[in-house]
Design a protein around this motif. Sequence first.
Motif, short mmCIF file in Angstrom:
data_model
loop_
_atom_site.label_atom_id
_atom_site.label_comp_id
_atom_site.label_asym_id
_atom_site.label_seq_id
_atom_site.Cartn_x
_atom_site.Cartn_y
_atom_site.Cartn_z
N THR A 200 0.80 -1.23 0.00
CA THR A 200 0.00 0.00 0.00
C THR A 200 0.83 1.27 0.00
O THR A 200 0.29 2.36 -0.23
CB THR A 200 -0.94 0.02 1.22
N SER A 202 2.68 4.65 0.81
CA SER A 202 2.41 5.77 1.71
C SER A 202 0.93 6.00 1.95
O SER A 202 0.55 6.87 2.73
CB SER A 202 3.02 7.05 1.13
N ALA A 203 0.07 5.20 1.30
CA ALA A 203 -1.37 5.40 1.44
C ALA A 203 -1.97 4.53 2.55
O ALA A 203 -3.10 4.76 2.97
CB ALA A 203 -2.08 5.08 0.12
N GLY A 204 -1.25 3.52 3.03
CA GLY A 204 -1.80 2.61 4.01
C GLY A 204 -1.65 3.10 5.44
O GLY A 204 -0.96 4.08 5.72
N ALA A 207 1.85 3.42 6.89
CA ALA A 207 2.75 4.44 6.34
C ALA A 207 3.43 5.18 7.49
O ALA A 207 2.81 5.57 8.46
CB ALA A 207 1.97 5.42 5.48
N THR A 217 8.18 1.47 -0.06
CA THR A 217 7.24 2.27 -0.84
C THR A 217 7.47 2.15 -2.34
O THR A 217 6.51 2.22 -3.11
CB THR A 217 7.34 3.75 -0.42
N GLU A 221 4.64 1.31 -5.40
CA GLU A 221 4.47 2.09 -6.63
C GLU A 221 4.62 1.19 -7.86
O GLU A 221 3.89 1.34 -8.85
CB GLU A 221 5.50 3.22 -6.67
N ALA A 224 1.39 -0.82 -8.30
CA ALA A 224 0.32 0.01 -8.84
C ALA A 224 0.51 0.26 -10.33
O ALA A 224 -0.45 0.21 -11.11
CB ALA A 224 0.26 1.33 -8.08
#
Length: 335
Positions: A200, A202-204, A207, A217, A221, A224
């Motif tokens: 996830t 930095s969105a989890g 983080a 991180t 990315e 994704a």
Amino acid sequence: MLALAAGVLAAATACTGNAAPAPSKAAAAASATPSPSAVEYAVTPAEAAKVFSEITASDDLLRVKKDPSLESLEGRLALAQDLTTGGQTQLTVAAYLSTGYAPPRYRWGSPTFFVPKFRVGEPALWFSALATRNGQPALLTFAKTDDWRISSVAELLPAQELPEIELDADGYATALAADDKSITISPQFMGPVHASVAETGSAGVTAGLLAPGPYTTDVAEQIAALRTKAKKAELSYDSIFSADNYPVYALRTKDGGALIQYSLSRNSTTRNMLDTTYKLPVPPEASWAIGDPTVPLSIKLTETHQYATAVPPLTTPKAATVIAHQGALTRAAGT
């Protein structure tokens, strides 16, 4: 996993008998300050040095390239597996199978040992060692059940150094319990937290617990981006990290934090959802496990990763830092 990570974040914030005769002053002094040499530990630095020497020498002997007509290569792999446990078993099997039973050989430098002061009778013994492997500093951990085996190996990342390990007067290190709460991430939560950050970013909710970088991180990315690329090609893609049942090893550092060693598996799956005429190309790194250059429906890749992470004490909380890593594709299947 998110609920577990949230719990980690919350934790981070959050009969007598008759008296015996009084001993003499001399006897009291002797009992209060026992001689260090009188204390017996289950593993000694001397034993650790012997284990390191014997296992690395045996491992190297098995890696020597040989003529298959003279010796069973499968037999060599079985012997090599007997030297390993934990994530090292999967990595060792893949190293042999992906190279035609001729895995790379290693040159080891003089090791520095970190031996926990386990009492005699402790059922799960282990120790760590820092040594150069082909010129690169690597952190190894050896574990004992019925016999000693290599459990983890991770090379120090560029610009990273091993934190200073706390040693007692006899030179022994301190192993942390799985639920130790004196550090920002307890050893038992290290794998799940890392898995969450890798998925996830930095969105989890995790983080900030792990510092950003190529194994945290940046991986999120990458996942994704690959998911978006697959969707445009009318494919589905997902990549999941898991701590499985791999062992975790934690040593107290001099700053009150910990050096935690652990493993994760990563399972990435690409599926052909719509176009039955399209063939999924097999990645070059998986060709040793999947014989065909393409498959029609799906490709599943399994990687095994081993890490060492420096975790700060709860008294001075900040992001933990991954300082060492080793990983490889260990299994692949296509349908």
